[in-house]
Write an enzyme that holds these catalytic residues in place. Structure first.
Site, PDB file in Angstrom:
ATOM      1  CG  ASP A   8       6.971   1.336  -9.132  1.00 48.06           C
ATOM      2  OD1 ASP A   8       6.958   2.226  -8.255  1.00 48.06           O
ATOM      3  OD2 ASP A   8       5.950   0.747  -9.522  1.00 48.06           O
ATOM      4  CG  ASP A 129      -0.169  -2.557  -1.540  1.00 44.78           C
ATOM      5  OD1 ASP A 129      -0.377  -1.334  -1.659  1.00 44.78           O
ATOM      6  OD2 ASP A 129       0.947  -3.037  -1.324  1.00 44.78           O
TER       7      ASP A 129
END
Length: 240
Positions: A8, A129
């Site tokens: 990330d 998500d």
């Protein structure tokens, strides 16, 4: 099952967030390309990258770092975060990215998602998500009124490569994935479902394999050493 070590990116550095909260970040490396090389040396044959800056800005941000990761890894790279236009997709595929993950834009425009899936067959991944079963967007900063399963069904007849299902409540919390949500998603759509969020032990990996989940993304557990990548990969591969 395929395992995707996660990188990330925030301000060009490799970090992890808790439950998608940008204020709860842990920085792990200022050289994400070196991190990618490390995972590949341990046996990874694919890498999952999230451009957190891009997710918030609504466009790819960390281009130079992503290109460096692609070059350093030498294995297929999957990228999500802020990919919302035809130009964005052309750009990231030009960087050498193998799979582009669409999240916010998929919710805003399922028709566009179907169109680009046909233009780039097996190179577009649907990123779902979820928070309490509903789709979260804008880098998880907003929660919609659309059920995660319903969004997946809208585009599941397209030539998508896969679907990444992330339960935000589990992400970065080291508490295990949402097996119930994964099973529901797997039953609802014909796409390969990739588990994301909360995978932190070999038992979690074994259970995902037993339940027929074809892929999982692992982040914090690898960085903090609670899960050994080589051992996890060994579970997914037949003995030599």
């Amino acid at each position: 099952m395929f395992i995707y070590p996660a990188i990330d990116l925030l301000n060009g550095r490799a970090v992890r967030l808790k439950q998608g909260d940008y204020s709860q970040k842990t920085e792990f490396s200022d050289d994400p390309a070196a991190v990618a090389r490390r995972w590949v040396e341990l046996g990874a044959d694919r890498i999952h990258v999230v451009d957190l800056d891009g997710a918030k800005a609504g466009k790819p941000i960390n281009g130079a770092v992503i290109r460096a990761i692609v070059e350093a890894a030498g294995v297929p790279v999957q990228l999500g975060g802020g990919l919302r236009t035809d130009a964005d997709l052309e750009t990231v595929f030009g960087w050498g990215v193998r799979w582009a993950v669409l999240g916010t834009k998929a919710l805003q425009s399922p028709d566009w998602t179907r169109t680009v899936a046909k233009r780039y067959p097996d190179h577009i991944v649907l990123g779902v998500d979820a928070k309490n079963g509903f789709v979260a967007t804008e880098g998880w900063l907003e929660v919609s009124q659309v059920k995660a399963v319903d969004l997946a069904k809208q585009v599941s007849d397209s030539p998508l490569a896969a679907l990444v299902y992330t339960d935000i409540a589990k992400d970065g919390m080291m508490s295990g994935p949402n097996f119930t949500g994964l099973a529901e998603m797997k039953a609802a759509v014909p796409l390969p479902v990739i588990a994301s969020g909360g995978v932190c032990t070999l038992d979690h990996v074994r259970r995902l394999i037993d339940e027929g989940i074809p892929g999982c993304i692992i982040g914090r557990a690898l960085y903090e050493g609670s899960l050994d990548l080589a051992a996890a990969l060994a579970l997914t591969r037949p003995p030599q």
